[in-house]
Design a protein around this motif. Structure first.
Motif, short mmCIF file in Angstrom:
data_model
loop_
_atom_site.label_atom_id
_atom_site.label_comp_id
_atom_site.label_asym_id
_atom_site.label_seq_id
_atom_site.Cartn_x
_atom_site.Cartn_y
_atom_site.Cartn_z
N ARG A 131 -52.28 80.84 28.06
CA ARG A 131 -53.53 80.42 28.72
C ARG A 131 -53.30 79.13 29.51
NH1 ARG A 131 -58.77 82.21 29.98
NH2 ARG A 131 -60.05 80.38 30.24
N ARG A 132 -52.59 78.16 28.91
CA ARG A 132 -52.32 76.89 29.61
C ARG A 132 -51.48 77.12 30.86
NH1 ARG A 132 -51.52 75.27 24.36
NH2 ARG A 132 -49.27 75.29 24.63
N LYS A 133 -50.49 78.00 30.77
CA LYS A 133 -49.67 78.29 31.95
C LYS A 133 -50.53 78.93 33.04
CE LYS A 133 -45.20 78.45 29.75
NZ LYS A 133 -44.75 77.21 30.38
N GLY A 134 -51.42 79.81 32.65
CA GLY A 134 -52.34 80.42 33.60
C GLY A 134 -53.26 79.40 34.23
N ALA A 144 -53.63 78.62 38.11
CA ALA A 144 -54.92 78.70 38.79
C ALA A 144 -55.26 77.40 39.48
CB ALA A 144 -56.01 79.08 37.78
N ASP A 145 -54.96 76.28 38.83
CA ASP A 145 -55.23 74.97 39.43
C ASP A 145 -54.37 74.77 40.69
OD1 ASP A 145 -57.00 74.47 37.38
OD2 ASP A 145 -55.65 73.11 36.29
N ALA A 146 -53.15 75.26 40.65
CA ALA A 146 -52.23 75.06 41.76
C ALA A 146 -52.47 76.01 42.92
CB ALA A 146 -50.78 75.19 41.29
N GLY A 147 -52.82 77.27 42.61
CA GLY A 147 -52.90 78.25 43.70
C GLY A 147 -54.02 79.26 43.60
N GLY A 148 -54.89 79.10 42.63
CA GLY A 148 -56.04 79.99 42.51
C GLY A 148 -55.66 81.41 42.10
N GLY A 167 -61.30 84.59 33.29
CA GLY A 167 -62.21 83.49 33.59
C GLY A 167 -61.57 82.25 34.18
N LEU A 168 -60.27 82.25 34.45
CA LEU A 168 -59.63 81.07 35.01
C LEU A 168 -60.01 80.83 36.47
CD1 LEU A 168 -56.05 81.22 33.46
CD2 LEU A 168 -58.00 79.82 32.75
N THR A 169 -60.34 81.88 37.16
CA THR A 169 -60.79 81.75 38.54
C THR A 169 -62.01 82.63 38.72
OG1 THR A 169 -59.46 83.60 39.36
CG2 THR A 169 -58.42 81.42 39.39
N GLU A 170 -62.72 82.43 39.79
CA GLU A 170 -63.89 83.26 40.05
C GLU A 170 -63.51 84.69 40.38
OE1 GLU A 170 -66.71 81.54 42.71
OE2 GLU A 170 -66.43 79.56 41.85
N ALA A 171 -62.36 84.87 41.05
CA ALA A 171 -61.86 86.21 41.37
C ALA A 171 -60.94 86.63 40.25
CB ALA A 171 -61.12 86.20 42.70
#
Length: 103
Positions: free
Chosen positions: A54-57, A61-65, A97-101
């Motif tokens: 999850r942390r890697k994801g 997500a923070d870096a590139g969505g 749930g890490l990104t909207e898409a």
């Protein structure tokens, strides 16, 4: 207050550089997935590996969505076609749930 051993582990983790290339990150995610696969789903070790995934994801997500997550999922699928579907299931659950898409 954290114990001395917890403090040492946290300090060691903070010194450890994150993988810098997509290939290195994919390799580290494959290691985490292998750890998940070795343990029953409710085992403490499996839960720890899922947390790491999850942390890697989240970092991705923070870096590139969503595009970065989708690219990494494609890399992981291509790494082992026999395990691709099972690994996608694990990753999709961990990264939900890490990104909207969604993936």
């Amino acid at each position: 207050m954290p114990t001395a051993s917890t403090t040492r582990r946290l300090a060691a983790h903070q010194r450890r550089p994150e993988p810098s290339t997509p290939e290195q990150l994919a390799a580290s995610i494959l290691v985490v997935l292998a750890g998940i696969e070795r343990h029953p789903s409710g085992a403490p070790a499996a839960l720890a590996f899922r947390s790491a995934l999850r942390r890697k994801g989240q970092d991705l997500a923070d870096a590139g969505g969503a595009a970065a997550l989708a690219d990494m999922l494609a890399r992981i699928r291509a790494a082992d076609l026999d395990r691709a579907d099972a690994r996608e299931t694990v990753i999709t659950a961990a990264w939900a749930g890490l990104t909207e898409a969604e993936l």
